[in-house]
Design a protein around this motif. Sequence first.
Motif, PDB file in Angstrom:
ATOM      1  N   ILE A 146       0.900  -1.322   0.013  1.00  0.00           N
ATOM      2  CA  ILE A 146      -0.086   0.107  -0.002  1.00  0.00           C
ATOM      3  C   ILE A 146       0.735   1.400   0.106  1.00  0.00           C
ATOM      4  O   ILE A 146       1.835   1.370   0.935  1.00  0.00           O
ATOM      5  N   GLY A 147       0.515   2.320  -0.791  1.00  0.00           N
ATOM      6  CA  GLY A 147       1.168   3.363  -0.981  1.00  0.00           C
ATOM      7  C   GLY A 147       2.660   3.465  -1.514  1.00  0.00           C
ATOM      8  O   GLY A 147       3.409   4.374  -1.096  1.00  0.00           O
ATOM      9  N   CYS A 148       2.953   2.268  -1.944  1.00  0.00           N
ATOM     10  CA  CYS A 148       4.238   2.185  -2.707  1.00  0.00           C
ATOM     11  C   CYS A 148       4.412   3.375  -3.529  1.00  0.00           C
ATOM     12  O   CYS A 148       3.681   4.002  -3.833  1.00  0.00           O
ATOM     13  N   ARG A 149       5.738   4.113  -3.364  1.00  0.00           N
ATOM     14  CA  ARG A 149       5.808   5.414  -4.067  1.00  0.00           C
ATOM     15  C   ARG A 149       7.415   5.934  -4.247  1.00  0.00           C
ATOM     16  O   ARG A 149       8.300   4.992  -4.229  1.00  0.00           O
ATOM     17  N   HIS A 335       1.827   5.357  -5.805  1.00  0.00           N
ATOM     18  CA  HIS A 335       1.126   4.390  -6.657  1.00  0.00           C
ATOM     19  C   HIS A 335       0.396   3.294  -5.653  1.00  0.00           C
ATOM     20  O   HIS A 335       0.702   3.614  -4.305  1.00  0.00           O
ATOM     21  N   ASN A 336      -0.177   2.282  -5.925  1.00  0.00           N
ATOM     22  CA  ASN A 336      -1.026   1.147  -5.169  1.00  0.00           C
ATOM     23  C   ASN A 336      -1.808   1.874  -3.961  1.00  0.00           C
ATOM     24  O   ASN A 336      -1.393   1.877  -2.833  1.00  0.00           O
ATOM     25  N   PHE A 337      -2.629   2.626  -4.393  1.00  0.00           N
ATOM     26  CA  PHE A 337      -3.603   3.399  -3.538  1.00  0.00           C
ATOM     27  C   PHE A 337      -4.894   3.502  -3.992  1.00  0.00           C
ATOM     28  O   PHE A 337      -5.135   3.375  -5.110  1.00  0.00           O
ATOM     29  N   ALA A 338      -5.845   4.247  -3.238  1.00  0.00           N
ATOM     30  CA  ALA A 338      -7.121   4.645  -3.757  1.00  0.00           C
ATOM     31  C   ALA A 338      -7.456   6.003  -3.229  1.00  0.00           C
ATOM     32  O   ALA A 338      -7.172   6.295  -2.129  1.00  0.00           O
ATOM     33  N   TRP A 339      -8.181   6.739  -3.975  1.00  0.00           N
ATOM     34  CA  TRP A 339      -8.269   8.145  -3.866  1.00  0.00           C
ATOM     35  C   TRP A 339     -10.172   8.348  -3.979  1.00  0.00           C
ATOM     36  O   TRP A 339     -10.581   7.661  -4.882  1.00  0.00           O
ATOM     37  N   LYS A 340     -10.513   9.116  -3.368  1.00  0.00           N
ATOM     38  CA  LYS A 340     -11.978   9.687  -3.409  1.00  0.00           C
ATOM     39  C   LYS A 340     -11.640  11.002  -4.781  1.00  0.00           C
ATOM     40  O   LYS A 340     -11.240  11.848  -4.211  1.00  0.00           O
ATOM     41  N   GLU A 341     -12.242  10.664  -5.825  1.00  0.00           N
ATOM     42  CA  GLU A 341     -12.174  11.695  -6.850  1.00  0.00           C
ATOM     43  C   GLU A 341     -13.243  11.584  -7.580  1.00  0.00           C
ATOM     44  O   GLU A 341     -14.405  10.788  -7.460  1.00  0.00           O
ATOM     45  N   ASN A 342     -13.731  12.872  -8.375  1.00  0.00           N
ATOM     46  CA  ASN A 342     -14.713  12.867  -9.080  1.00  0.00           C
ATOM     47  C   ASN A 342     -14.607  12.576 -10.579  1.00  0.00           C
ATOM     48  O   ASN A 342     -13.636  12.590 -11.235  1.00  0.00           O
ATOM     49  N   HIS A 351      -8.881   3.413  -7.827  1.00  0.00           N
ATOM     50  CA  HIS A 351      -7.848   2.549  -7.457  1.00  0.00           C
ATOM     51  C   HIS A 351      -6.917   2.879  -8.473  1.00  0.00           C
ATOM     52  O   HIS A 351      -7.084   2.616  -9.597  1.00  0.00           O
ATOM     53  N   ARG A 352      -5.682   2.977  -8.132  1.00  0.00           N
ATOM     54  CA  ARG A 352      -4.318   2.869  -9.007  1.00  0.00           C
ATOM     55  C   ARG A 352      -3.464   1.999  -8.641  1.00  0.00           C
ATOM     56  O   ARG A 352      -2.675   2.220  -7.729  1.00  0.00           O
ATOM     57  N   LYS A 353      -3.410   0.721  -9.299  1.00  0.00           N
ATOM     58  CA  LYS A 353      -2.413  -0.220  -8.886  1.00  0.00           C
ATOM     59  C   LYS A 353      -1.350  -0.198  -9.726  1.00  0.00           C
ATOM     60  O   LYS A 353      -1.308  -0.611 -10.668  1.00  0.00           O
TER      61      LYS A 353
END
Length: 463
Positions: A146-149, A335-342, A351-353
């Motif tokens: 999670i949250g690899c960056r 990357h490897n994360f999820a965001w609340k977006e429109n 989700h951006r895996k």
Amino acid sequence: MGNKLKGKDLIKLGFPKNNSINIALGQINRYRKKEKKERILEEAKEVLHHPEKFVGNSIWGKVVEGLIKPVEVRMHQLRNTRVPFSIYGENEIDDQAKYQLYDALKLPIAVAGALMPDAHSGYGLPIGGVLATENAVIPYGVGVDIGCRMCLTIYPIKASYLKGKQHQLENILSEHTKFGMRETHAKKHDHEIFDRSEFNDIPLIKRLKEKAYRQLGTSGGGNHFVEFGTVSIKDEHNEWNLIPGEYIGLLSHSGSRGLGANIAKHYTYLATKQCPLPKNVQHLAWLDMNTHDGQEYWLAMNLAGDYAKACHDDIHYRIAKLLGAKPIAKIENHHNFAWKENVNGQECIVHRKGATPAQKGALGIIPGSMTAPGFIVRGLGNQESLQSASHGAGRLYSRRKCKDKFTKSDVKQQLNIHRVSLIGGGIDEAPMAYKDIRKVMANQQELVEVVGTFTPKIVRMDK
């Protein structure tokens, strides 16, 4: 009264004969089994009579949910049609990765999707897969790390310094960066991340705090790295007011270590229990955001992302101190994360895996391989890609294929050609394992614009 709490004890208190009893026993057994039975029963009685007081509680919140509005567990079927999607660099992507995205696009919660030009197959969503969902989060859509960056710091030091001080810089990476399962820093640093309430409020996270503290400022195995290289800034209108030219840079790639891996494992298990799916898509099980577990995963995931950032901050702080120089610019992205977006006027979970956020003006770094340049980019905010770009070059060969196909001398030859010094690293991370980063960048010109490049010169990876 026996020492072990049983279902009949809860029934005597007045608990309904439904799944709330199993949930309560599961929570108590997992988190409170060392406590006295009488004390637990006293609390359970309070929960039963005043459930509203315990909504969101780390132990009893799930029990309250079972009493008031139980999670509906039922088999979900895929839709017959896919939601809208875009694929970038389609001819360079293996069919299995595409089929994984196609399956995800048929989920009843799916809203839109995209596949980045570095994509290859993975578990659940393919690596390089982007998926927008309605009010649901997929743990394997986020990924295990999670949250690899990526994190790049640029120093006001001429690129020629790399040649003159190569041996000293190799020693810095060799002795002051830590990789893999066992290596940790002898001198631990504290960080404000450990003051976060999640470390006390969520039982799983509480148990992982000591491990997270030990692993702060370390990197994982596999394709994670810390490397010195030359940064070339071409854009004279850059965000840091840097004069176009060549600088020394430090680039790191790593994630949330054992903290993220354990969060992924725990909530993936809960998702598969709550969201049965056909076998071919069982890794895409989701958590409803209106449930206790969905909300808890969201908090845990965000903590893991912030912890990953804290690890990079620590790595770059240690090395800046040894260099005796303050960075003049810093670029970083998850990357490897999820965001609340429109998405098309609707709030979604995106989700951006293995994909980089590329909103209009968002800065990022997309690496190549240990012998290929990385690219400093600025997002163009392309809606069809769900405002995303690739997170790297992407694998051409699996780790297993690399071991069959390449030798140590093959790797050494490539390193010599590109004048790269490697500390650690295995054949599974051979430069030839990766796609041509220039082709990948050519396939996403409508997603990002290039601001500069980073060329690796001294690379440190797990041994």
